[in-house]
Design a protein around this motif. Structure first.
Motif, PDB file in Angstrom:
ATOM      1  N   THR A 108       0.827  -1.262  -0.001  1.00  0.00           N
ATOM      2  CA  THR A 108       0.047   0.001   0.070  1.00  0.00           C
ATOM      3  C   THR A 108       1.068   1.299  -0.067  1.00  0.00           C
ATOM      4  O   THR A 108       1.840   1.283   0.974  1.00  0.00           O
ATOM      5  CB  THR A 108      -0.801  -0.162   1.408  1.00  0.00           C
ATOM      6  N   ILE A 109       0.638   2.101  -1.085  1.00  0.00           N
ATOM      7  CA  ILE A 109       1.460   3.182  -1.100  1.00  0.00           C
ATOM      8  C   ILE A 109       0.530   4.653  -0.426  1.00  0.00           C
ATOM      9  O   ILE A 109      -0.697   4.546  -0.686  1.00  0.00           O
ATOM     10  CB  ILE A 109       1.557   3.824  -2.456  1.00  0.00           C
ATOM     11  N   SER A 110       1.106   5.295   0.218  1.00  0.00           N
ATOM     12  CA  SER A 110       0.279   6.456   0.995  1.00  0.00           C
ATOM     13  C   SER A 110       1.112   7.775   1.047  1.00  0.00           C
ATOM     14  O   SER A 110       2.318   7.585   1.014  1.00  0.00           O
ATOM     15  CB  SER A 110      -0.169   6.125   2.399  1.00  0.00           C
ATOM     16  N   MET A 111       0.563   8.950   1.405  1.00  0.00           N
ATOM     17  CA  MET A 111       1.130  10.205   1.549  1.00  0.00           C
ATOM     18  C   MET A 111       0.945  10.881   2.806  1.00  0.00           C
ATOM     19  O   MET A 111      -0.242  10.698   3.373  1.00  0.00           O
ATOM     20  CB  MET A 111       0.863  11.067   0.523  1.00  0.00           C
ATOM     21  N   GLY A 112       1.753  11.281   3.461  1.00  0.00           N
ATOM     22  CA  GLY A 112       1.669  11.955   4.519  1.00  0.00           C
ATOM     23  C   GLY A 112       0.770  13.231   4.385  1.00  0.00           C
ATOM     24  O   GLY A 112       0.796  13.533   3.193  1.00  0.00           O
ATOM     25  N   ASN A 113       0.333  13.896   5.474  1.00  0.00           N
ATOM     26  CA  ASN A 113      -0.528  14.904   5.428  1.00  0.00           C
ATOM     27  C   ASN A 113       0.068  16.499   4.713  1.00  0.00           C
ATOM     28  O   ASN A 113      -0.614  17.123   4.036  1.00  0.00           O
ATOM     29  CB  ASN A 113      -0.979  15.429   6.749  1.00  0.00           C
ATOM     30  N   ALA A 114       1.564  16.210   5.144  1.00  0.00           N
ATOM     31  CA  ALA A 114       2.172  17.508   4.386  1.00  0.00           C
ATOM     32  C   ALA A 114       2.354  17.247   2.965  1.00  0.00           C
ATOM     33  O   ALA A 114       2.957  17.951   2.179  1.00  0.00           O
ATOM     34  CB  ALA A 114       3.370  17.736   5.122  1.00  0.00           C
ATOM     35  N   LYS A 115       2.143  16.014   2.509  1.00  0.00           N
ATOM     36  CA  LYS A 115       2.462  15.807   1.035  1.00  0.00           C
ATOM     37  C   LYS A 115       4.104  15.774   0.664  1.00  0.00           C
ATOM     38  O   LYS A 115       4.248  15.303  -0.438  1.00  0.00           O
ATOM     39  CB  LYS A 115       1.853  16.558  -0.101  1.00  0.00           C
ATOM     40  N   ASN A 116       4.835  15.622   1.651  1.00  0.00           N
ATOM     41  CA  ASN A 116       6.055  15.505   1.336  1.00  0.00           C
ATOM     42  C   ASN A 116       6.868  14.511   1.793  1.00  0.00           C
ATOM     43  O   ASN A 116       8.037  14.045   1.313  1.00  0.00           O
ATOM     44  CB  ASN A 116       7.098  16.868   2.007  1.00  0.00           C
ATOM     45  N   THR A 117       6.162  13.407   2.148  1.00  0.00           N
ATOM     46  CA  THR A 117       6.549  11.994   2.510  1.00  0.00           C
ATOM     47  C   THR A 117       5.573  10.903   2.175  1.00  0.00           C
ATOM     48  O   THR A 117       4.211  11.099   2.206  1.00  0.00           O
ATOM     49  CB  THR A 117       6.403  11.905   4.086  1.00  0.00           C
ATOM     50  N   VAL A 118       6.198   9.974   1.482  1.00  0.00           N
ATOM     51  CA  VAL A 118       5.567   8.965   0.794  1.00  0.00           C
ATOM     52  C   VAL A 118       6.095   7.530   1.452  1.00  0.00           C
ATOM     53  O   VAL A 118       7.006   7.346   1.681  1.00  0.00           O
ATOM     54  CB  VAL A 118       5.746   8.964  -0.618  1.00  0.00           C
ATOM     55  N   TYR A 119       5.078   6.640   1.563  1.00  0.00           N
ATOM     56  CA  TYR A 119       5.194   5.493   2.430  1.00  0.00           C
ATOM     57  C   TYR A 119       4.965   4.393   1.533  1.00  0.00           C
ATOM     58  O   TYR A 119       4.078   4.491   0.743  1.00  0.00           O
ATOM     59  CB  TYR A 119       4.494   5.493   3.684  1.00  0.00           C
ATOM     60  N   LEU A 120       5.611   3.266   1.647  1.00  0.00           N
ATOM     61  CA  LEU A 120       5.269   1.858   1.116  1.00  0.00           C
ATOM     62  C   LEU A 120       5.084   0.982   2.206  1.00  0.00           C
ATOM     63  O   LEU A 120       5.987   0.502   2.516  1.00  0.00           O
ATOM     64  CB  LEU A 120       6.331   1.674   0.139  1.00  0.00           C
ATOM     65  N   GLN A 121       3.794   0.620   2.301  1.00  0.00           N
ATOM     66  CA  GLN A 121       3.914  -0.356   3.481  1.00  0.00           C
ATOM     67  C   GLN A 121       3.463  -1.873   2.684  1.00  0.00           C
ATOM     68  O   GLN A 121       3.033  -2.037   1.700  1.00  0.00           O
ATOM     69  CB  GLN A 121       2.325  -0.545   3.962  1.00  0.00           C
ATOM     70  N   MET A 122       4.512  -2.885   2.909  1.00  0.00           N
ATOM     71  CA  MET A 122       4.873  -4.094   2.508  1.00  0.00           C
ATOM     72  C   MET A 122       4.331  -5.175   3.284  1.00  0.00           C
ATOM     73  O   MET A 122       5.025  -5.277   4.411  1.00  0.00           O
ATOM     74  CB  MET A 122       6.186  -4.248   1.983  1.00  0.00           C
ATOM     75  N   ASN A 123       3.395  -5.875   2.957  1.00  0.00           N
ATOM     76  CA  ASN A 123       2.917  -7.152   3.919  1.00  0.00           C
ATOM     77  C   ASN A 123       2.873  -8.319   3.191  1.00  0.00           C
ATOM     78  O   ASN A 123       3.077  -8.451   2.002  1.00  0.00           O
ATOM     79  CB  ASN A 123       1.194  -7.087   4.226  1.00  0.00           C
ATOM     80  N   SER A 124       2.953  -9.630   3.718  1.00  0.00           N
ATOM     81  CA  SER A 124       2.884 -10.729   3.134  1.00  0.00           C
ATOM     82  C   SER A 124       4.315 -10.650   1.997  1.00  0.00           C
ATOM     83  O   SER A 124       4.179 -11.342   0.928  1.00  0.00           O
ATOM     84  CB  SER A 124       1.741 -11.027   2.498  1.00  0.00           C
TER      85      SER A 124
END
Length: 119
Positions: A69-85
């Motif tokens: 799952t890719i997501s973005m922080g509220n300030a839009k300057n940080t992006v995350y990639l949650q990797m499961n399984s």
């Protein structure tokens, strides 16, 4: 100019989870979308996921759909990639990237973070 710095890689057993982060700095207002790519040894770099900075619409490679799952922080300057399984075939160097318009290639890249999944 935009600078991208990834973090969060590491060694994990198959079936485990990791979360990658990418912090953007500089002219971040010019970013249209951000994405994650990966490159395994001896293989070409491949697209993993992307997110539109304004609409937050997302796109995924078939190989990671339902697991990442890719997501973005509220300030839009940080992006995350949650990797499961996670699977051993997810082992690669993961790179954060930024693109500046809908028709442009990803033009800015981070230095990469290594993800290793043991079986």
């Amino acid at each position: 100019q935009v600078q991208l710095v990834e973090s969060g890689g590491g060694l994990v057993q198959a079936g485990g989870s990791l979360r990658l982060s990418c912090a953007a700095s500089g002219r971040t207002f010019s970013i249209y979308a951000m994405g994650w790519f990966r490159q395994a040894p001896g293989k070409e770099r491949e697209f993993v996921a992307s997110i539109n900075r304004n609409t937050r619409s997302t796109s995924y490679a078939d190989s990671v759909k339902g697991r990442f799952t890719i997501s973005m922080g509220n300030a839009k300057n940080t992006v995350y990639l949650q990797m499961n399984s996670l699977k051993p075939e997810d082992t690669a160097a993961y790179y954060c990237a930024a693109r500046y318009s809908s028709g442009a290639d990803f033009g800015s890249w981070g230095q990469g973070t290594q993800v290793t999944v043991s079986s």
